[in-house]
Structure formats: C-alpha cells, structure tokens
Design an enzyme around this catalytic site. Structure first.
Site, PDB file in Angstrom:
ATOM      1  N   CYS A   1       0.759  -1.278  -0.079  1.00  0.00           N
ATOM      2  CA  CYS A   1      -0.031  -0.154   0.100  1.00  0.00           C
ATOM      3  C   CYS A   1       0.737   1.104   0.128  1.00  0.00           C
ATOM      4  CB  CYS A   1      -0.775   0.001   1.396  1.00  0.00           C
ATOM      5  SG  CYS A   1      -1.891   1.333   1.280  1.00  0.00           S
TER       6      CYS A   1
ATOM      7  N   CYS B   1      -6.327   6.323   2.502  1.00  0.00           N
ATOM      8  CA  CYS B   1      -6.698   5.829   1.029  1.00  0.00           C
ATOM      9  C   CYS B   1      -6.571   6.779  -0.120  1.00  0.00           C
ATOM     10  CB  CYS B   1      -7.845   5.190   1.190  1.00  0.00           C
ATOM     11  SG  CYS B   1      -8.077   4.102  -0.474  1.00  0.00           S
TER      12      CYS B   1
ATOM     13  N   CYS C   1      -6.101   3.516  -4.927  1.00  0.00           N
ATOM     14  CA  CYS C   1      -5.232   2.978  -5.890  1.00  0.00           C
ATOM     15  C   CYS C   1      -5.742   1.509  -6.232  1.00  0.00           C
ATOM     16  CB  CYS C   1      -3.614   2.908  -5.628  1.00  0.00           C
ATOM     17  SG  CYS C   1      -3.052   1.809  -4.395  1.00  0.00           S
TER      18      CYS C   1
END
Length: 648
Positions: A593, A617, A620
């Site tokens: 991530c 977030c 992606c």
C-alpha cells in the site's frame, strides 16, 4: 409546468448540497413528479435544495475556462417512491468522469445534435471535483481526441507540450545505459490527464451533459428480470459503528435506460458485474494482470527543464525478477512528472513499491533533474496490463463496461487513454442506436472487435506472456525455439534479461503476426511467496529533500476522508491478517500500500493486530488486487473523499 427551482423549493425540510459535493438526501414525498423542462435555473445561495443542482466548483476549473451552463434535457422523472430513498431517471447514466466516461457522454450528445434527437445523460464521479481522482503518466496519443473533438487545439485543450525527445535507459545502481527506444512518441504530447479531463468535462457540459462530482456509486440496481437499471449512491452521515449521525442522509437511486460503467482500473461495481454475469468466461478472457504506478510532479530549475523530453527506464532499483520501470516526463511550466511502475506479480513480500520509488530518485541520472526542485503533488494508482487476453465481454443486461474498467491498455506503448476514450465513443454510438433504433447493446462487442482498438491490442498481445521455462543461461538462440514451443506465462516472471530478450523479439520482429496467443501466468495475488523464502529489504531513511516519508507524500496528494464513517476497506475474514498474512507473508499489506493504510499494532495483550487507516486511502486499489488471500474488498467511501489531484 415545473422546473428544478419550483420542484425543490416547496419544502423547507430539504437539505442543501454541501460545497464539497457530498450527496445529501432530499425530503421524501409520496408521489412521482414528471417534469417537462426547457431551461435549467442556476442555483443560488437560497436555491440549491436538490443535490443534482451541484456543478463544478470554481477550483475545479483552475486550468481551463469555466463551463457554459448546460441546457436541461427536455424531460426528467423525479421519483420519491414509497421506499426510503429518492430516485432520478435519465436515459443514460455513466459512472466515472474519466477519459472513457466523458468521451461516451460527449459522443452521445454529439449524436443527439447530428440526428436531431434528445437523450438525458448523467455522469457521476466519486471525486470531489472532476479530475480529482485522475492520475496518469502521461504521454498522450491524440488519436481518439482527433476523432471526438477535432478542433481541440483551437478550443484550448491543455495539450501544449509535444514530445521533443525520447530516451530509454537501463539503470544499474550508479549508471544509466542508453538503449534504442522501443517507443514511437512522435506526434504525442506530455500532459496532465487530470487537467485534460476537467477540460473535457467543460466540453461535455456545453453539450448538455449533466456532471456531478462528489457522488459515489455504491451499488447496482436491478429490476425483477435481473437487468441493470441504474446505480445507488451510498448513505451519508453514518458513523464508524454503523449508527446514524445527526446529519444522516439516505442515498439516492439514479436510474438509466442504459448504464455505462467507466470507473477505471479495478472498478468496484464493474468487478461485481463481471462476476455476476460471468463476462470473462463469456468473452473467453483470462484474469486481468496489474501494475502499481507511483508518481510525483516536481517544479524544477528552469535551466534543467526540457519541455517535451521523455525518459523511460528499466532495471534498478527493482531486482531482476521484478518487472517494472520508471518514467520522467518534462511537462510545461518547469514541471516534470516522475514515477515508478511495478508489476503486481512480484514475488518478494518484503518489496515495498513506495520505498523503491524513493530510492529511484537518488540515482545519479535522475537526481540531477530534481536537485533544487520542489515536489508539488504525489499520487498512486493501479493500471491494467493484461491486454488483449484479459478483455472481458463488455456488455451486460442494461449496459456496458467501458475504458480501463474493462482494460484496454497497450502495454508496449505504455498507453491506455486513447483506447479508453475510443471504447467510450464506440459504446456511445451503440447506446444511441439502442435507445433510438432498437439496436441490441451486444453490438458493442462487434464494434470493439472491428475497431482499431482490437487491431492495436491484438498486435501487442504477446508482449508480456512467454514461456515459463525461459532461462537467461540458454542464451538467445536457445530461447527462441523455447519461446515458440513451451507452455505459457508472463515474460518477466522468470527474470528481467530473458523477459527483455523475448519482449524485444515480440516487439521488433513478430509484431503480433504469428497465429498463437500466449497465456498469462497465475493471478497477481497468487504470485506472492512466503516470507521464509526471502530476506527482508532494508530501505534507507528518507532525507526530506529527494525522498520523503509516507505522511509527507500523503499531504501532497490532498487526500481527505471523513474520519467517522464505516471503513470502505473491508476484511472478508477479520482473522486472516493475524493468522495468515502476518506469520506467512510478513504483513505484505503494510508494504504494497503506497499510503500506509495498513499497519500492525500491538493490542492490550501485546498481540499484533491489523489496523486500517482508511482515511489515508489514495483509491489506488492495490490492496484489492495484491492481498494474498483476496481478503480485502475495496468499496467506495462517502462521495467526495479521496485524493484531490490537480496536475496529475
């Protein structure tokens, strides 16, 4: 006769639309109201009751002219049924205001003018502004735009920097070795795709398309016959624990005679549709393969700036078994975009794409451009790399999947915007005929296969896949017969040098002319090896000048979510992280991530537990793809959340 102003000014209980573009539920009534409208009243401070009165904010058009006010369609149905949420009906609903979605919308309205017809077209986007979630390299091939809006130069499209040079380097830790460039970028442009999309949004509105950023499509609506009839937006004002906050607002049903899904790579609704209707099986498609792209935009010293210069690299900092490469594009205004793309079929769970990108910027050939410069923006997004083999059947009952949701990227070109736009245009033409002439939407599949998209992707179909038994020590003359005869997997799965050799054969010699089509290997999430087979990778600490920690980068992405809302990143089995991911794979989600959404923290008993920082977030979708057990499901958060890109 009713209009938008009179329809939604009758009740003082109706909520105004928030300036951020969040969808607020209007008051429920017990009847459906049919409107016959000829003009659209401009919302003012005292009259913005209906959520769909929102247009782009001023900031959304900081790089282009403000859009003309759109003419309202001649008819619209507002239905507040006996259920607990309202609905609005359009002829065509498009989910996603990216290149494909906006191309479809523009082409639909063009055909309405050409054929003297009228269709109401609505485009929804989960970003707070049009372009806010759009990120790409981007060396833009204008082929589709030439077809769609041939006067784009005269109409001041933000496409002003033609490619001036094209270099291809193989990087070792300290050197950059020049190789013949496999790309042909003559006639292409270095652009910001987020800026181009905003310009396209303005053009769509001028034609009468209704565009509503800040609206997250969270579910598909079906009729009794299992046909798609639109989408539903998610509820607003729900706390983390699922309780309703004081500002709770029920989602809205947005219904369409045709629904086009243009969500981009790994679209959440598109994935559900493909599974529900078995579209991959129906189209004879393999699974999709992916890569993660991480990008920054810098402002550099004027004397270092070379407008239109394009550089691509292979090799360092990635190891020889990991496929990927970097790009450095000189944009306008002393800006450059720099990024690293890492194929998500990498094996080593200790690999951290974000940290690999930070290392890249310290290479002598790269840092010479960055030293003395300033980072403007940061972002990340996954991209499709499955190509021809992974194209699903794109039509479902009631609509179609277009653009990168289906996956039309040309991997050898490293380009997918032009194919995404063309797919949207083709879908628009079929949709128009379906609604006005009774044509079957399944003809979209035929239109795709008869288009230059199909020809282009077919020729490049074997660029990535090659024989599983490739070994560099066989040498070139042994590799060739093996390539022609052995089982199939991806080119770079067994090493960079063999992959380069065979991909070179495919690109320069075969050019897709042979009769066979090679297959992909296993899905990306299955490629991750157990941690015991690898050694941890120790990355250098960020220096704050060329390399940066994740929090600093997140700040530059303008990412923002309402903290007190249910996590949009959901675990199918909450025990899997602690029982499998941590002990077997050494917590890979904490590394793949690029926004540090996932981290393991000790609880009261000093046991490591997965903590999800959903507010970080970047949308992606890497977690939805790379999790070894496919335990993470990415869903949409409240509308308007996520990154706020402006020059990406």
């Amino acid at each position: 006769m009713l209009n938008f102003r009179s329809l939604f000014s009758k009740s003082k209980s109706k909520s105004k639309i928030a300036s951020t573009g969040f969808l607020l539920r209007t008051a429920t009534t017990s009847q459906c109201l049919y409107t016959n409208v000829t003009t659209l009243h401009t919302p003012d401070a005292n009259n913005s009751h209906h959520p769909f009165s929102r247009r782009y904010s001023h900031r959304a058009f900081s790089f282009s002219k403000p859009p003309a006010r759109a003419r309202a369609p001649t008819s619209r149905t507002f239905c507040a049924a006996s259920t607990d949420r309202d609905s609005i009906e359009y002829d065509v609903v498009i989910v996603g205001a990216g290149p494909a979605g906006l191309s479809a919308a523009i082409r639909l309205k063009q055909m309405c003018r050409e054929r003297n017809a009228d269709l109401s077209v609505c485009v929804l986007d989960k970003g707070a502004e049009v372009g806010a979630h759009i990120i790409s390299g981007n060396v833009f091939e204008p082929r589709s735009l030439n077809e769609l809006l041939p006067r784009w130069k005269e109409e001041e499209a933000p496409i002003t920097t033609p490619v001036s040079s094209d270099k291809f380097w193989f990087l070792t830790q300290g050197r950059a070795i020049s190789l013949p460039s496999p790309f042909s970028n003559k006639g292409n442009y270095v652009i910001s795709l987020s800026q181009l999309v905003r310009w396209m949004g303005a053009k769509a509105e001028e034609l009468g398309v209704e565009i509503y950023p800040g609206f997250a499509a969270s579910e598909i609506l079906y009729d009794a016959n299992n046909k798609v009839i639109g989408i539903g937006t998610n509820d607003m004002g729900v706390a983390k624990d699922g309780s309703k906050k004081e500002n709770f607002q029920r989602g809205v049903e947005i219904k369409g005679r045709i629904t086009l899904l243009a969500e981009g790579c790994r679209g959440s609704l598109s994935e559900k549709i493909m599974k529900k209707y078995n579209l991959r099986e129906k189209g004879g498609a393999e699974h999709q393969t992916y890569a993660l792209g991480i990008k920054e935009v810098w402002e550099i010293d004027e004397e270092k700036h070379q407008p239109g210069a394009v550089i691509h690299t292979l090799g360092w900092p990635l190891d020889h078994k990991t496929y990927g490469g970097s790009f450095l594009y000189h944009m306008k205004d002393n800006q450059i975009s720099i990024g690293l793309v890492v194929a998500l079929n990498y094996q080593n769970p200790f690999l951290n794409p974000y940290e690999e990108f930070q290392k890249l910027k310290h290479h002598p050939a790269i840092k010479q451009f960055l030293e003395g410069g300033t980072v403007i923006q940061y972002g990340a997004r996954t991209l499709n790399e499955g190509g021809f083999q992974s194209i699903p059947y794109p039509v479902f009952p009631g609509g179609a999947i277009i653009g990168c949701s289906a996956g039309y990227m040309n991997v050898p070109k490293i380009k997918g915007t032009h194919t995404a736009m063309k797919s949207g245009m083709l879908a628009a033409e079929v949709t128009f005929s379906a609604l006005n002439e009774g044509l079957d939407m399944d003809t979209y599949w035929d239109a795709l296969r008869n288009s230059w998209i199909w020809e282009e992707l077919y020729k490049s179909r074997n660029y990535r896949p090659v024989s599983e038994a490739i070994n560099f020590y066989f040498g070139f003359y042994c590799v060739l017969p093996l390539f022609l005869s052995l089982p199939y997997v991806r080119a770079f799965e067994y090493g960079l040098i063999p992959g380069l050799a065979l991909s070179g054969l495919e690109h320069y010699i075969f050019k897709g002319r042979h009769s066979f089509t090679l297959k992909h290997g296993k899905p990306d999430h299955e490629a991750t090896s157990a941690a015991r087979l690898h050694s941890p990778i120790h990355y250098p600490k960020a220096d704050g000048v060329l390399s940066f920690d994740v929090p600093s980068s997140l700040h530059r992405s303008n990412t923002n979510h309402e903290h007190d809302q249910p996590p949009h990143l959901r675990l199918r089995d909450p025990k899997t992280p602690e029982l499998i991911n941590l002990p077997v794979y050494a917590a890979p989600e904490s590394r793949y991530c690029p926004a540090r959404v996932y981290e393991y923290v000790a609880d009261e008993q000093n046991q490591m537990k997965l903590q999800i920082n959903a507010q970080n977030c970047l949308h992606c979708k890497a977690c939805d793809i790379k999790d070894p057990k496919q335990n993470i499901e990415w869903t949409v958060p409240e509308g308007g959340g996520g990154p706020g890109y402006s020059v990406m």
